[in-house]
Design a protein around this motif. Structure first.
Motif, PDB file in Angstrom:
ATOM      1  N   CYS A 187       0.838  -1.202   0.000  1.00 30.29           N
ATOM      2  CA  CYS A 187       0.000   0.000   0.000  1.00 30.29           C
ATOM      3  C   CYS A 187       0.873   1.253   0.000  1.00 30.29           C
ATOM      4  O   CYS A 187       0.638   2.195  -0.755  1.00 30.29           O
ATOM      5  CB  CYS A 187      -0.923  -0.023   1.220  1.00 30.29           C
ATOM      6  N   MET A 188       1.893   1.268   0.849  1.00 30.37           N
ATOM      7  CA  MET A 188       2.787   2.431   0.935  1.00 30.37           C
ATOM      8  C   MET A 188       3.506   2.678  -0.391  1.00 30.37           C
ATOM      9  O   MET A 188       3.668   3.832  -0.825  1.00 30.37           O
ATOM     10  CB  MET A 188       3.807   2.218   2.045  1.00 30.37           C
ATOM     11  N   LEU A 189       3.937   1.588  -1.038  1.00 30.04           N
ATOM     12  CA  LEU A 189       4.664   1.727  -2.296  1.00 30.04           C
ATOM     13  C   LEU A 189       3.774   2.318  -3.387  1.00 30.04           C
ATOM     14  O   LEU A 189       4.186   3.254  -4.097  1.00 30.04           O
ATOM     15  CB  LEU A 189       5.211   0.367  -2.736  1.00 30.04           C
ATOM     16  N   ALA A 233       2.020   7.127  -6.453  1.00 27.92           N
ATOM     17  CA  ALA A 233       0.981   8.031  -6.941  1.00 27.92           C
ATOM     18  C   ALA A 233       1.209   9.450  -6.436  1.00 27.92           C
ATOM     19  O   ALA A 233       1.058  10.428  -7.183  1.00 27.92           O
ATOM     20  CB  ALA A 233      -0.394   7.526  -6.507  1.00 27.92           C
ATOM     21  N   ARG A 234       1.575   9.586  -5.185  1.00 29.67           N
ATOM     22  CA  ARG A 234       1.735  10.923  -4.612  1.00 29.67           C
ATOM     23  C   ARG A 234       2.974  11.637  -5.150  1.00 29.67           C
ATOM     24  O   ARG A 234       2.935  12.850  -5.390  1.00 29.67           O
ATOM     25  CB  ARG A 234       1.797  10.835  -3.088  1.00 29.67           C
ATOM     26  N   LEU A 235       4.055  10.911  -5.354  1.00 33.43           N
ATOM     27  CA  LEU A 235       5.305  11.557  -5.748  1.00 33.43           C
ATOM     28  C   LEU A 235       5.475  11.692  -7.260  1.00 33.43           C
ATOM     29  O   LEU A 235       6.024  12.684  -7.737  1.00 33.43           O
ATOM     30  CB  LEU A 235       6.493  10.768  -5.188  1.00 33.43           C
ATOM     31  N   PHE A 236       4.989  10.704  -7.999  1.00 31.89           N
ATOM     32  CA  PHE A 236       5.310  10.680  -9.427  1.00 31.89           C
ATOM     33  C   PHE A 236       4.095  10.629 -10.358  1.00 31.89           C
ATOM     34  O   PHE A 236       4.232  10.965 -11.530  1.00 31.89           O
ATOM     35  CB  PHE A 236       6.189   9.459  -9.752  1.00 31.89           C
ATOM     36  N   GLY A 237       2.965  10.193  -9.842  1.00 31.86           N
ATOM     37  CA  GLY A 237       1.880   9.866 -10.752  1.00 31.86           C
ATOM     38  C   GLY A 237       0.723  10.825 -10.815  1.00 31.86           C
ATOM     39  O   GLY A 237      -0.290  10.519 -11.433  1.00 31.86           O
ATOM     40  N   LYS A 238       0.845  11.986 -10.164  1.00 38.20           N
ATOM     41  CA  LYS A 238      -0.335  12.856 -10.082  1.00 38.20           C
ATOM     42  C   LYS A 238      -0.820  13.295 -11.455  1.00 38.20           C
ATOM     43  O   LYS A 238      -2.019  13.277 -11.738  1.00 38.20           O
ATOM     44  CB  LYS A 238      -0.036  14.064  -9.203  1.00 38.20           C
ATOM     45  N   ARG A 245      -7.040   9.722 -15.122  1.00 33.51           N
ATOM     46  CA  ARG A 245      -7.780   8.467 -15.110  1.00 33.51           C
ATOM     47  C   ARG A 245      -8.501   8.213 -13.791  1.00 33.51           C
ATOM     48  O   ARG A 245      -9.548   7.570 -13.771  1.00 33.51           O
ATOM     49  CB  ARG A 245      -6.834   7.300 -15.382  1.00 33.51           C
ATOM     50  N   LEU A 246      -7.930   8.692 -12.691  1.00 34.24           N
ATOM     51  CA  LEU A 246      -8.491   8.396 -11.371  1.00 34.24           C
ATOM     52  C   LEU A 246      -8.950   9.647 -10.630  1.00 34.24           C
ATOM     53  O   LEU A 246      -9.276   9.571  -9.446  1.00 34.24           O
ATOM     54  CB  LEU A 246      -7.445   7.667 -10.508  1.00 34.24           C
ATOM     55  N   GLY A 247      -8.972  10.779 -11.309  1.00 32.34           N
ATOM     56  CA  GLY A 247      -9.334  12.022 -10.640  1.00 32.34           C
ATOM     57  C   GLY A 247     -10.719  11.974 -10.005  1.00 32.34           C
ATOM     58  O   GLY A 247     -10.914  12.421  -8.871  1.00 32.34           O
ATOM     59  N   GLU A 248     -11.686  11.408 -10.720  1.00 33.58           N
ATOM     60  CA  GLU A 248     -13.045  11.321 -10.182  1.00 33.58           C
ATOM     61  C   GLU A 248     -13.089  10.393  -8.974  1.00 33.58           C
ATOM     62  O   GLU A 248     -13.724  10.700  -7.952  1.00 33.58           O
ATOM     63  CB  GLU A 248     -14.006  10.816 -11.257  1.00 33.58           C
ATOM     64  N   THR A 257      -7.625   1.763  -4.953  1.00 33.26           N
ATOM     65  CA  THR A 257      -7.830   2.558  -3.744  1.00 33.26           C
ATOM     66  C   THR A 257      -6.527   3.213  -3.309  1.00 33.26           C
ATOM     67  O   THR A 257      -6.497   4.400  -2.950  1.00 33.26           O
ATOM     68  CB  THR A 257      -8.385   1.693  -2.606  1.00 33.26           C
ATOM     69  N   ASN A 258      -5.433   2.467  -3.340  1.00 32.14           N
ATOM     70  CA  ASN A 258      -4.133   3.022  -2.964  1.00 32.14           C
ATOM     71  C   ASN A 258      -3.727   4.169  -3.878  1.00 32.14           C
ATOM     72  O   ASN A 258      -3.235   5.208  -3.412  1.00 32.14           O
ATOM     73  CB  ASN A 258      -3.062   1.928  -3.015  1.00 32.14           C
ATOM     74  N   LEU A 259      -3.907   3.980  -5.170  1.00 34.05           N
ATOM     75  CA  LEU A 259      -3.524   5.014  -6.131  1.00 34.05           C
ATOM     76  C   LEU A 259      -4.405   6.246  -6.006  1.00 34.05           C
ATOM     77  O   LEU A 259      -3.917   7.381  -6.053  1.00 34.05           O
ATOM     78  CB  LEU A 259      -3.589   4.457  -7.556  1.00 34.05           C
ATOM     79  N   ALA A 260      -5.717   6.023  -5.842  1.00 35.32           N
ATOM     80  CA  ALA A 260      -6.627   7.160  -5.687  1.00 35.32           C
ATOM     81  C   ALA A 260      -6.320   7.935  -4.418  1.00 35.32           C
ATOM     82  O   ALA A 260      -6.339   9.175  -4.402  1.00 35.32           O
ATOM     83  CB  ALA A 260      -8.078   6.674  -5.674  1.00 35.32           C
TER      84      ALA A 260
END
Length: 238
Positions: free
Chosen positions: A94-96, A101-106, A112-115, A146-149
């Motif tokens: 989950c942390m990975l 997502a928080r550091l590189f994938g925003k 794709r996952l904004g909603e 869920t982790n990515l969102a």
């Protein structure tokens, strides 16, 4: 909670129990045990536990169902230690994925996952820790999404990770019991695991129904829990 959600969860438990039986009784089981579980994890103390955590974290970070990691934890260790290590391995995964997502994938993920991230933000806004626990108790949903969102949402990592670990424990215990059941009293432990799965799933559905305050985490989750008339399918949370 719809019958198909329960059936899918029970099918996963029974299929893993069958896999455990094959581990013990067939040449396939002997091969897998000798090449990985027995050779590298079981009976190898701290090194085996650390290897299990690392591999479990990596595999769950890329989408492997955490229930399988919990099963292997129960198989390789005792029920108690397997539950703890299985939950910690899933938390590491989950942390990975959250950190990625928080550091590189925003930029990439928000399109794709904004909603989904927006719904997650609204859902957990008032009580982020407690609502994260609730999300993890649900027997439906997609763990990786869920982790990515969450990673592109506004939730503080400490709230998300602490709530995730606590919410992971019931299902981790269920599948660690299934894994350990191939050694001692398999029928009893399998029955206990099924009972715990039904209880934890019902508890998660009840809490979602009564504490979401009109917010929707996901349309497919609502449909699976009979919160809407939508007939979309959903899967056991991985």
């Amino acid at each position: 909670m719809r019958a198909r959600v329960i059936v899918k969860g029970l099918a996963l438990i029974l299929s893993l129990a069958l896999l455990g039986y094959l581990f013990e009784s067939s040449d396939l089981g002997n091969s897998i045990n000798e090449t990985w579980i027995d050779a590298r994890v079981r009976g190898h103390g701290v090194n085996g536990a650390l290897l299990f955590l690392l591999m479990g974290g990596i595999f769950t970070a890329i989408g492997l169902p955490r229930q399988i990691i919990a099963f292997l934890g129960g198989y390789a260790f005792s029920v108690g230690l397997g539950t703890l290590l299985g939950a910690l391995a899933a938390l590491l995964g989950c942390m990975l994925s959250f950190g990625y997502a928080r550091l590189f994938g925003k930029g990439l993920l928000r399109a794709r996952l904004g909603e989904r991230a927006g719904r997650f933000d609204r859902f957990i806004h008032a009580h982020p820790f407690a609502m994260t626990v609730l999300v993890r108790l649900l027997p439906v949903g997609n763990n990786l999404l869920t982790n990515l969102a969450a990673g592109i949402s506004s939730i503080r990592p400490i709230h998300f990770f602490a709530g995730t670990l606590l919410g992971y424990l019931p299902q981790t215990l269920v599948f660690a019991l299934v894994g350990s059941g191939v050694h001692i009293a398999p029928a009893l432990k399998l029955a206990l695991a099924i009972g715990l799965f039904l209880i934890s799933g019902a508890l998660g559905a009840y809490l979602y129904r009564h504490f979401r305050h009109g917010q929707s985490l996901d349309a497919q989750i609502d449909a699976a829990l009979d919160e809407t008339d939508d007939d979309h399918d959903s899967t056991t949370q991985s």
